[in-house]
Design a protein around this motif. Structure first.
Motif, PDB file in Angstrom:
ATOM      1  N   GLY A 214      50.351  -0.209 -19.939  1.00  0.00           N
ATOM      2  CA  GLY A 214      50.476   1.082 -20.083  1.00  0.00           C
ATOM      3  C   GLY A 214      51.709   1.851 -19.585  1.00  0.00           C
ATOM      4  N   LEU A 215      52.537   0.977 -18.946  1.00  0.00           N
ATOM      5  CA  LEU A 215      53.550   1.665 -18.333  1.00  0.00           C
ATOM      6  C   LEU A 215      54.878   1.099 -18.974  1.00  0.00           C
ATOM      7  CD1 LEU A 215      54.696   3.396 -16.119  1.00  0.00           C
ATOM      8  CD2 LEU A 215      54.839   1.415 -14.679  1.00  0.00           C
ATOM      9  N   SER A 216      55.712   2.179 -19.672  1.00  0.00           N
ATOM     10  CA  SER A 216      56.800   1.518 -20.360  1.00  0.00           C
ATOM     11  C   SER A 216      58.202   1.316 -19.613  1.00  0.00           C
ATOM     12  CB  SER A 216      56.961   2.637 -21.654  1.00  0.00           C
ATOM     13  OG  SER A 216      55.943   2.428 -22.438  1.00  0.00           O
ATOM     14  N   GLY A 217      57.959   0.463 -18.694  1.00  0.00           N
ATOM     15  CA  GLY A 217      59.192   0.190 -17.838  1.00  0.00           C
ATOM     16  C   GLY A 217      58.531  -0.682 -16.708  1.00  0.00           C
ATOM     17  N   VAL A 218      59.641  -0.955 -15.658  1.00  0.00           N
ATOM     18  CA  VAL A 218      59.326  -1.876 -14.786  1.00  0.00           C
ATOM     19  C   VAL A 218      59.198  -1.064 -13.543  1.00  0.00           C
ATOM     20  CG1 VAL A 218      60.285  -3.801 -13.456  1.00  0.00           C
ATOM     21  CG2 VAL A 218      60.913  -3.672 -16.083  1.00  0.00           C
ATOM     22  N   LEU A 219      58.124  -1.412 -12.873  1.00  0.00           N
ATOM     23  CA  LEU A 219      57.534  -0.701 -11.504  1.00  0.00           C
ATOM     24  C   LEU A 219      58.435  -1.775 -10.280  1.00  0.00           C
ATOM     25  CD1 LEU A 219      56.024   1.326 -10.136  1.00  0.00           C
ATOM     26  CD2 LEU A 219      54.143  -0.213 -10.054  1.00  0.00           C
ATOM     27  N   VAL A 220      59.197  -0.991  -9.474  1.00  0.00           N
ATOM     28  CA  VAL A 220      60.005  -1.400  -8.368  1.00  0.00           C
ATOM     29  C   VAL A 220      59.284  -1.173  -6.991  1.00  0.00           C
ATOM     30  CG1 VAL A 220      62.161  -1.759  -7.363  1.00  0.00           C
ATOM     31  CG2 VAL A 220      62.119  -1.417 -10.012  1.00  0.00           C
ATOM     32  N   ILE A 221      58.574  -2.157  -6.313  1.00  0.00           N
ATOM     33  CA  ILE A 221      57.903  -1.998  -5.460  1.00  0.00           C
ATOM     34  C   ILE A 221      58.503  -2.452  -4.200  1.00  0.00           C
ATOM     35  CG2 ILE A 221      55.538  -1.833  -4.382  1.00  0.00           C
ATOM     36  CD1 ILE A 221      54.466  -2.775  -7.348  1.00  0.00           C
ATOM     37  N   PRO A 222      58.488  -1.909  -2.840  1.00  0.00           N
ATOM     38  CA  PRO A 222      59.149  -2.253  -1.748  1.00  0.00           C
ATOM     39  C   PRO A 222      58.020  -3.439  -1.001  1.00  0.00           C
ATOM     40  CG  PRO A 222      58.200  -0.135  -1.322  1.00  0.00           C
ATOM     41  CD  PRO A 222      58.269  -0.398  -2.941  1.00  0.00           C
ATOM     42  N   GLU A 223      58.349  -4.051  -0.084  1.00  0.00           N
ATOM     43  CA  GLU A 223      57.442  -4.865   0.554  1.00  0.00           C
ATOM     44  C   GLU A 223      56.615  -4.005   1.584  1.00  0.00           C
ATOM     45  OE1 GLU A 223      55.619  -8.616   1.493  1.00  0.00           O
ATOM     46  OE2 GLU A 223      56.542  -7.423  -0.031  1.00  0.00           O
ATOM     47  N   THR A 224      55.727  -3.410   1.021  1.00  0.00           N
ATOM     48  CA  THR A 224      54.706  -2.566   1.512  1.00  0.00           C
ATOM     49  C   THR A 224      53.345  -3.057   1.098  1.00  0.00           C
ATOM     50  OG1 THR A 224      53.910  -0.164   1.921  1.00  0.00           O
ATOM     51  CG2 THR A 224      54.688  -0.868  -0.303  1.00  0.00           C
ATOM     52  N   THR A 225      52.258  -2.271   1.658  1.00  0.00           N
ATOM     53  CA  THR A 225      50.934  -2.630   1.207  1.00  0.00           C
ATOM     54  C   THR A 225      50.506  -1.810  -0.163  1.00  0.00           C
ATOM     55  OG1 THR A 225      49.691  -0.910   2.423  1.00  0.00           O
ATOM     56  CG2 THR A 225      49.924  -3.212   3.668  1.00  0.00           C
ATOM     57  N   VAL A 226      49.619  -2.702  -1.150  1.00  0.00           N
ATOM     58  CA  VAL A 226      49.518  -1.947  -2.402  1.00  0.00           C
ATOM     59  C   VAL A 226      47.793  -2.075  -2.528  1.00  0.00           C
ATOM     60  CG1 VAL A 226      51.507  -2.315  -3.387  1.00  0.00           C
ATOM     61  CG2 VAL A 226      49.704  -4.292  -3.771  1.00  0.00           C
ATOM     62  N   THR A 227      47.140  -1.281  -3.243  1.00  0.00           N
ATOM     63  CA  THR A 227      45.923  -1.359  -3.418  1.00  0.00           C
ATOM     64  C   THR A 227      45.511  -1.899  -4.855  1.00  0.00           C
ATOM     65  OG1 THR A 227      45.663   0.522  -2.247  1.00  0.00           O
ATOM     66  CG2 THR A 227      43.495  -0.055  -3.489  1.00  0.00           C
ATOM     67  N   VAL A 228      44.602  -3.018  -4.811  1.00  0.00           N
ATOM     68  CA  VAL A 228      44.044  -3.472  -6.333  1.00  0.00           C
ATOM     69  C   VAL A 228      42.454  -3.412  -6.087  1.00  0.00           C
ATOM     70  CG1 VAL A 228      46.150  -4.914  -6.401  1.00  0.00           C
ATOM     71  CG2 VAL A 228      44.063  -5.940  -5.231  1.00  0.00           C
ATOM     72  N   LEU A 229      41.915  -3.461  -7.369  1.00  0.00           N
ATOM     73  CA  LEU A 229      40.638  -3.584  -7.717  1.00  0.00           C
ATOM     74  C   LEU A 229      40.100  -4.997  -7.077  1.00  0.00           C
ATOM     75  CD1 LEU A 229      39.726  -1.724 -10.961  1.00  0.00           C
ATOM     76  CD2 LEU A 229      39.224  -1.075  -8.644  1.00  0.00           C
ATOM     77  N   LEU A 230      38.770  -4.931  -6.333  1.00  0.00           N
ATOM     78  CA  LEU A 230      38.088  -6.085  -6.015  1.00  0.00           C
ATOM     79  C   LEU A 230      37.693  -6.612  -7.262  1.00  0.00           C
ATOM     80  CD1 LEU A 230      37.546  -7.966  -3.441  1.00  0.00           C
ATOM     81  CD2 LEU A 230      35.411  -6.813  -3.426  1.00  0.00           C
ATOM     82  N   VAL A 231      36.899  -6.129  -7.964  1.00  0.00           N
ATOM     83  CA  VAL A 231      36.466  -6.660  -9.268  1.00  0.00           C
ATOM     84  C   VAL A 231      36.695  -5.461 -10.432  1.00  0.00           C
ATOM     85  CG1 VAL A 231      34.312  -7.472 -10.419  1.00  0.00           C
ATOM     86  CG2 VAL A 231      34.736  -7.896  -8.046  1.00  0.00           C
ATOM     87  N   PRO A 232      37.527  -6.167 -11.437  1.00  0.00           N
ATOM     88  CA  PRO A 232      37.753  -5.131 -12.538  1.00  0.00           C
ATOM     89  C   PRO A 232      36.555  -5.212 -13.471  1.00  0.00           C
ATOM     90  CG  PRO A 232      38.669  -7.045 -12.930  1.00  0.00           C
ATOM     91  CD  PRO A 232      38.176  -7.288 -11.502  1.00  0.00           C
ATOM     92  N   ASN A 233      36.654  -3.853 -14.307  1.00  0.00           N
ATOM     93  CA  ASN A 233      35.529  -3.923 -15.200  1.00  0.00           C
ATOM     94  C   ASN A 233      35.443  -5.022 -16.252  1.00  0.00           C
ATOM     95  OD1 ASN A 233      34.038  -3.290 -17.535  1.00  0.00           O
ATOM     96  ND2 ASN A 233      34.845  -1.068 -17.515  1.00  0.00           N
ATOM     97  N   PRO A 234      34.594  -5.742 -16.494  1.00  0.00           N
ATOM     98  CA  PRO A 234      34.644  -6.973 -17.248  1.00  0.00           C
ATOM     99  C   PRO A 234      34.980  -6.574 -18.853  1.00  0.00           C
ATOM    100  CG  PRO A 234      32.700  -7.166 -16.030  1.00  0.00           C
ATOM    101  CD  PRO A 234      33.190  -5.687 -15.829  1.00  0.00           C
ATOM    102  N   GLU A 235      34.572  -5.524 -19.271  1.00  0.00           N
ATOM    103  CA  GLU A 235      34.820  -5.276 -20.607  1.00  0.00           C
ATOM    104  C   GLU A 235      36.285  -4.944 -20.659  1.00  0.00           C
ATOM    105  OE1 GLU A 235      31.837  -2.226 -21.740  1.00  0.00           O
ATOM    106  OE2 GLU A 235      30.175  -3.692 -21.466  1.00  0.00           O
ATOM    107  N   ARG A 236      36.675  -4.017 -19.804  1.00  0.00           N
ATOM    108  CA  ARG A 236      37.883  -3.490 -19.698  1.00  0.00           C
ATOM    109  C   ARG A 236      39.012  -4.727 -19.674  1.00  0.00           C
ATOM    110  NH1 ARG A 236      41.204   0.481 -15.425  1.00  0.00           N
ATOM    111  NH2 ARG A 236      43.338   0.365 -16.407  1.00  0.00           N
ATOM    112  N   LEU A 237      38.622  -5.844 -18.904  1.00  0.00           N
ATOM    113  CA  LEU A 237      39.508  -6.920 -18.630  1.00  0.00           C
ATOM    114  C   LEU A 237      39.464  -7.721 -19.948  1.00  0.00           C
ATOM    115  CD1 LEU A 237      41.005  -9.221 -17.006  1.00  0.00           C
ATOM    116  CD2 LEU A 237      38.766  -9.857 -16.191  1.00  0.00           C
ATOM    117  N   ARG A 238      38.705  -7.874 -20.809  1.00  0.00           N
ATOM    118  CA  ARG A 238      38.543  -8.506 -21.953  1.00  0.00           C
ATOM    119  C   ARG A 238      39.304  -8.052 -22.951  1.00  0.00           C
ATOM    120  NH1 ARG A 238      37.906 -13.375 -22.871  1.00  0.00           N
ATOM    121  NH2 ARG A 238      39.951 -12.819 -23.833  1.00  0.00           N
TER     122      ARG A 238
END
Length: 508
Positions: A214-238
């Motif tokens: 959904g992002l029309s470009g490249v995200l540039v992330i420093p060496e810091t902590t980021v947050t991710v989902l533990l378990v994604p929505n199975p339907e959304r993943l598919r």
């Protein structure tokens, strides 16, 4: 509502699109795909990307646009071309966003060669920012999915990364709003950082480059902590796996290296906490039918044998010699999306052998064609070269019939299990039905390793008649009530179409 600007026309205060089509039963929420731009910089002739590589760049790579966007874990280098910006955003959210910036108010530029953009670019009309409106709130979420933190360098392709930390008000956010699937990653470290960043110390030793759905470009992330989902929505993943956003880099960065996937997964396994057993069940389903959901989650797309009797009736045989007759039949039907298919079934039931013979589609040997096509499809799936050559040769068929048989495999009839219409092959399906063919190869989504469904134990003409009677019975039940004795008069409406006018008056 949205506006479209070229990358170089975007300004601080605009709300640029940072996500797209979050699949889920609860979304989207008002304004969730857009976030406020806090700073814009233009990088003239950037030296950190390879000339001529990437998306929408000319050989000289004259300019890149970098954005710092509220709530995102790093700046974004936009691809060239058009970008969507929100036309209107809730006024309370806009006020909150202005008072709670993510980035410093008077920052230096982030990228080597970058210059702050404050004045409108050529072709940009009006002041920056969307109109202020009062947006309705969505329903509040009781329990949200779990997430966890890890170093940016441990991001994996497939992680659902939080790219929007908060959208005001926080309790209006959807179940997994703000999290988007990572589709490509690379790392830049060491001396290569000096070519990319105006202040290499900001990186903390390494930056992670990421393409995110959904992002029309490249995200540039420093060496810091980021947050991710533990378990994604199975339907959304598919959904995201079936239709990825961009799995290749927008730009070729000097000094960037793609990490080893196995190493990244090993790091992730050491950091990822155990998930509750019911975590995936937290997400509300977008499907009311368990069979439709199973097909969506576990289905595959390919050719399989399908009973002709299971295929939907045609909905628009505009090239048929008898199309005017079906148009006349359709005029006796109610305004219903399914009525066109039933009208075609009614025409099929009325056609004589002479009528079928007048149509060029019905002049082939469809029984032999279907058998040859089924063997060719099976041989190709079996990946047996010798069997495939023999099946493709079809020496027992006439030349014209060979072309029809090969087309059934290489330009196949398309239909997904449980779907209500065909997307290709309406004329051929009609001809196959008329020829009494029981099975044929059809391309579409289906559950793997399942046996073909059994064909109906009736001929095609009887099937057509049953389809028409069932339709009119349902119409009578809807108009008069299911217990009304006239519901059993459906055969009269089939035999005497003029009576359907009386039903039309009753519906009004």
């Amino acid at each position: 509502m949205r506006q479209v600007y070229r990358a170089e026309q975007l300004l601080p205060g605009d709300y640029v699109r940072t996500g797209f089509a979050r699949f889920g039963a609860d979304g989207p929420r008002k304004g969730e795909y857009y976030a406020r731009i806090e700073h814009v910089e233009h990088i003239e002739r950037p030296g950190f990307v390879n000339s001529g590589d990437g998306f929408g760049l000319d050989r000289a790579v004259k300019r890149l646009v970098g954005l710092r966007i509220q709530g995102m874990p790093g700046p974004v280098l936009l691809r060239a071309g058009d970008h969507h910006a929100a036309d209107a955003i809730d006024e309370e959210r806009q006020r909150w966003d202005r008072l709670n910036p993510t980035w410093p108010k008077a920052p230096t530029t982030m990228f080597v060669g970058g210059k702050a953009a404050t004045a409108p670019a050529w072709g940009r009309d009006g002041s920056p920012g969307p109109k202020a409106i009062r947006a309705d709130r969505g329903s509040e979420i009781g329990r949200r999915p779990m997430s966890f933190e890890k170093p940016a360098s441990a991001l994996c392709v497939g992680d659902y990364l939080q790219t929007q930390a908060c959208r005001f008000p926080a309790d209006d956010m959807g179940f997994d709003e703000g999290f988007w699937r990572v589709e490509w990653i690379a790392h830049i470290e060491g001396n290569a950082l000096h070519a990319l960043l105006a202040d290499p110390q900001w990186a903390g030793g390494r930056v992670t480059l990421a393409n995110v759905y959904g992002l029309s470009g490249v995200l540039v992330i420093p060496e810091t902590t980021v947050t991710v989902l533990l378990v994604p929505n199975p339907e959304r993943l598919r959904n995201d796996l079936d239709g990825p956003w961009r799995e290749k880099p927008y730009f070729q960065f000097d000094g960037a290296t793609v990490p080893d996937e196995v190493d990244q997964l090993r790091k992730d396994a050491a950091l990822r906490p155990p998930a509750p057993a019911d975590e995936a069940d937290l997400y509300p389903s977008s499907f009311s039918s368990t069979s439709d959901r199973a097909l969506f989650l576990d289905g595959v797309t390919g050719i399989r044998p399908v009973p002709v009797s299971l295929l939907p009736w045609p909905h628009r045989l505009s090239k048929c010699r008898h199309f005017r007759r079906v148009e006349a039949i359709e005029k006796t039907y109610p305004d219903d999306w399914y009525a066109g298919q039933v009208a075609h079934a009614e025409l099929f039931a009325r056609l004589t052998p002479q009528d079928f013979a007048a149509c060029p589609y019905h002049q082939a040997n469809w029984t032999a064609i279907a058998e040859a096509a089924t063997e060719l499809a099976a041989a190709e799936l079996d990946e047996d070269a010798e069997r495939g050559r023999a099946a493709y040769a079809m020496e027992h068929l006439e030349e014209a019939d060979r072309e029809w048989a090969r087309a059934l495999v290489h330009d196949p009839i398309c239909w997904d299990d449980n779907h209500d219409s065909l997307t290709n092959g309406q004329h051929r399906t009609c001809a196959l039905r008329a020829a009494g063919v029981a099975y044929l190869p059809v391309e579409g989504r289906h559950l793997p390793d399942t046996s073909p469904a059994e064909t109906m134990d009736v001929d095609a003409r009887t099937h057509a008649q049953q389809t028409v009677r069932a339709f009119w019975r349902d119409i009578l039940a809807a108009v008069l009530g299911p217990a009304h004795p006239l519901v059993n008069a459906a055969p009269l409406l089939v035999r005497f179409p003029v009576l359907r006018r009386l039903l039309s008056s009753a519906r009004r």
